[in-house]
Design a protein around this motif. Structure first.
Motif, mmCIF file in Angstrom:
data_model
loop_
_atom_site.group_PDB
_atom_site.id
_atom_site.type_symbol
_atom_site.label_atom_id
_atom_site.label_comp_id
_atom_site.label_asym_id
_atom_site.label_seq_id
_atom_site.Cartn_x
_atom_site.Cartn_y
_atom_site.Cartn_z
ATOM 1 N N GLU A 336 -10.648 0.524 0.670
ATOM 2 C CA GLU A 336 -11.630 1.565 0.988
ATOM 3 C C GLU A 336 -12.741 1.659 -0.046
ATOM 4 O OE1 GLU A 336 -8.470 1.909 1.139
ATOM 5 O OE2 GLU A 336 -7.853 2.762 3.063
ATOM 6 N N THR A 337 -12.386 1.495 -1.327
ATOM 7 C CA THR A 337 -13.362 1.679 -2.405
ATOM 8 C C THR A 337 -13.996 0.367 -2.860
ATOM 9 O OG1 THR A 337 -11.601 1.552 -4.054
ATOM 10 C CG2 THR A 337 -12.188 3.739 -3.231
ATOM 11 N N GLN A 338 -13.601 -0.742 -2.271
ATOM 12 C CA GLN A 338 -14.121 -2.033 -2.713
ATOM 13 C C GLN A 338 -15.377 -2.407 -1.930
ATOM 14 O OE1 GLN A 338 -11.361 -5.240 -3.494
ATOM 15 N NE2 GLN A 338 -9.591 -3.882 -3.248
ATOM 16 N N ALA A 339 -16.229 -3.224 -2.547
ATOM 17 C CA ALA A 339 -17.435 -3.708 -1.893
ATOM 18 C C ALA A 339 -17.082 -4.810 -0.906
ATOM 19 C CB ALA A 339 -18.423 -4.235 -2.938
ATOM 20 N N VAL A 340 -18.010 -5.126 -0.014
ATOM 21 C CA VAL A 340 -17.768 -6.127 1.022
ATOM 22 C C VAL A 340 -17.508 -7.495 0.396
ATOM 23 C CG1 VAL A 340 -18.790 -7.298 3.018
ATOM 24 C CG2 VAL A 340 -19.144 -4.838 2.708
ATOM 25 N N ALA A 341 -18.282 -7.838 -0.652
ATOM 26 C CA ALA A 341 -18.089 -9.135 -1.307
ATOM 27 C C ALA A 341 -16.701 -9.242 -1.918
ATOM 28 C CB ALA A 341 -19.163 -9.348 -2.374
ATOM 29 N N ASP A 342 -16.226 -8.144 -2.535
ATOM 30 C CA ASP A 342 -14.883 -8.158 -3.130
ATOM 31 C C ASP A 342 -13.811 -8.289 -2.063
ATOM 32 O OD1 ASP A 342 -16.016 -7.861 -5.621
ATOM 33 O OD2 ASP A 342 -15.919 -5.668 -5.566
ATOM 34 N N ILE A 343 -14.022 -7.685 -0.894
ATOM 35 C CA ILE A 343 -13.050 -7.788 0.201
ATOM 36 C C ILE A 343 -12.963 -9.228 0.697
ATOM 37 C CG2 ILE A 343 -12.618 -7.094 2.595
ATOM 38 C CD1 ILE A 343 -13.841 -4.373 1.856
ATOM 39 N N LEU A 344 -14.111 -9.890 0.810
ATOM 40 C CA LEU A 344 -14.106 -11.298 1.220
ATOM 41 C C LEU A 344 -13.386 -12.161 0.187
ATOM 42 C CD1 LEU A 344 -17.772 -11.545 2.586
ATOM 43 C CD2 LEU A 344 -15.658 -11.506 3.925
ATOM 44 N N ARG A 345 -13.668 -11.909 -1.074
ATOM 45 C CA ARG A 345 -12.985 -12.685 -2.130
ATOM 46 C C ARG A 345 -11.472 -12.447 -2.090
ATOM 47 N NH1 ARG A 345 -17.364 -10.454 -5.232
ATOM 48 N NH2 ARG A 345 -19.019 -12.020 -5.545
#
Length: 465
Positions: A336-345
């Motif tokens: 929920e608190t992570q950025a989209v780029a971090d979710i992809l990584r």
């Protein structure tokens, strides 16, 4: 023919704007008003100019003639001395040149004196101007020589101003006679024409100015109405498009809801099947081994007993690993608190750790901030896409790429495996992904062939500044 012409005129009139209809109708109305007002004004000017000219001439003639006349209340006839004095006065000097004819009337219509001696003593029926003059009014006519006694004046062929002037008794003010004289008015007609021309010009200018002013107001109002109408039509079209879009979205949500219910049921069946065919079978096998003769019989050698126990432990361990594998596919990390780029990584790293393979990840410099539903959908999309690439594409050429195109986020998962027919072979996982993506307003696309498979999702988001 008349009806067709009238119908065409009505069609042409209906096709005109309100502003032009006002200009035409208002112009015709103002023209009619201008004609009425112009005729009335010119009539008043004509009467005023004639009356002023007559009054001025009458005062001048009265100042010259009155001293020569006797008391006409007592003397009903003029003696020869008075007539001779009048002949001399009217036959020479400025007054004689100005007047071409002169008559002195008695109340009963008798001519007491005239420059035409043939008329002296004759009696005529008093006309309306003579009666009005005996009532005390100065009367005037211009070039209207229609009376019986005007034969000589008509023969002159000159523009004449005919004036009737009452002769009053000095001490009483009563009208005792009327002088009628005819003045040559060469310049009167020119002056009157000039006055009438200027009056028409003034009336026409005032009418044109009024029409222009009112037309300007109407055209300005018409432009405002047209602008507001265009804006209103645009708003109506926008609302209609929004209503159509809302209706389409509502239908999509309803279909997605029905399909989601079916897919959830299929997911539960698959989970049940995975548990039944995997961990449940292994646990059942371990349970059977625990009831084996080697463990039940006390005479079983210790090495054999320990080997059987070790085999049971191994079987239970495999069951636990399969259960954890199933759970790993169901449990989400904290995103929920992570950025989209971090979710992809994170999704790529989990897949690489679980499968011991490599995935090429391509990210732009910036990605927009999204809501929790969008983040979960992207994570599940990458997770399922990479799982399919590993199971069906043998993990060849696994790639994940994110780009921004025209305010839209595009995420792709692809491999270089053998591919499949997306129309006939879209499995449970891809169907679930499609429903998940479409439920948040996105688009899901499957491209597959002999050269590999590419899964693409498109989300309409605004790029953050």
């Amino acid at each position: 023919m008349f009806r067709e012409t009238l119908k065409r005129l009505v069609q042409v009139w209906s096709g005109l704007s309100l502003a032009w209809q006002f200009v035409i109708a208002g112009g015709i109305g103002l023209l009619a008003v201008m004609l009425v007002v112009g005729l009335w004004v010119t009539s008043q000017i004509r009467q005023g100019v004639m009356h002023n000219s007559a009054t001025t001439t009458a005062l001048y003639v009265d100042s010259v003639i009155a001293p020569l006349l006797p008391d006409l209340r007592k003397n009903q006839e003029l003696d020869s001395t008075v007539k001779r004095a009048l002949d001399e006065t009217l036959g020479q000097g400025a007054l004689g040149k100005r007047l071409v004819s002169f008559k002195l009337w008695r109340r009963d219509g008798t001519v007491l004196y005239s420059k035409d001696s043939d008329l002296i003593g004759r009696r005529f029926k008093p006309n309306a101007n003579l009666v009005a003059a005996f009532a005390g009014n100065v009367m005037v006519k211009y070039n209207q020589l229609d009376d019986e006694e005007n034969d000589k004046e008509r023969a002159l062929g000159l523009p004449l101003l005919e004036i009737y002037n009452p002769v009053r008794e000095p001490w009483s003010g009563d009208v005792v006679a009327v002088t009628e004289f005819y003045e040559v008015s060469d310049d009167f007609e020119a002056n009157l024409g000039s006055a009438l021309k200027w009056s028409w010009l003034v009336v026409a200018a005032a009418t044109a100015a009024s029409l222009a002013f009112l037309s300007g107001i109407v055209f300005r109002g018409s432009r405002t109405i047209v602008t507001q109408r265009a804006a209103l039509e645009a708003k109506v079209a926008e609302l209609q498009a929004a209503l159509a879009q809302n209706s389409s979205l509502r239908q999509r949500v309803q279909r997605a809801s029905r399909r989601a219910t079916a897919i959830n049921e299929r997911y539960l069946r698959r989970i049940g099947a995975d548990l039944h065919d995997g961990p449940a079978q292994l646990v059942a096998l371990a349970a059977l081994r625990m009831d084996s003769q080697a463990l039940v019989d006390p005479a079983t050698p210790k090495p054999q007993r320990e080997a059987e126990i070790a085999h049971i432990h191994k079987t239970l361990g495999e069951a636990m690993r399969e259960i954890r594998g199933i759970c790993n596919g169901l449990v989400l990390p904290q995103i929920e608190t992570q950025a989209v780029a971090d979710i992809l990584r994170l999704a790529v790293a989990e897949h690489e750790r679980r499968t011991d393979t490599k995935v090429l990840l391509t990210l732009p410099e910036r990605l927009p901030e999204l809501g929790t539903s969008e983040k979960i959908s992207i994570y599940r999309f990458v997770q399922e896409g990479l799982n399919n690439a590993y199971r069906h594409g043998k993990g060849k050429g696994q790639q994940v790429r994110a780009t921004m195109k025209g305010g839209k986020l595009v995420v792709e998962v692809q491999d270089t495996g053998p591919g499949f027919d997306p129309v006939r072979s879209e499995g449970l996982g891809l169907a679930g992904l499609r429903e998940r993506i479409e439920s948040i307003g996105g688009q899901f696309e499957t491209l597959s062939g002999p050269g590999g498979t590419r899964l693409v999702i498109t989300l309409s988001v605004e790029e953050q500044p």
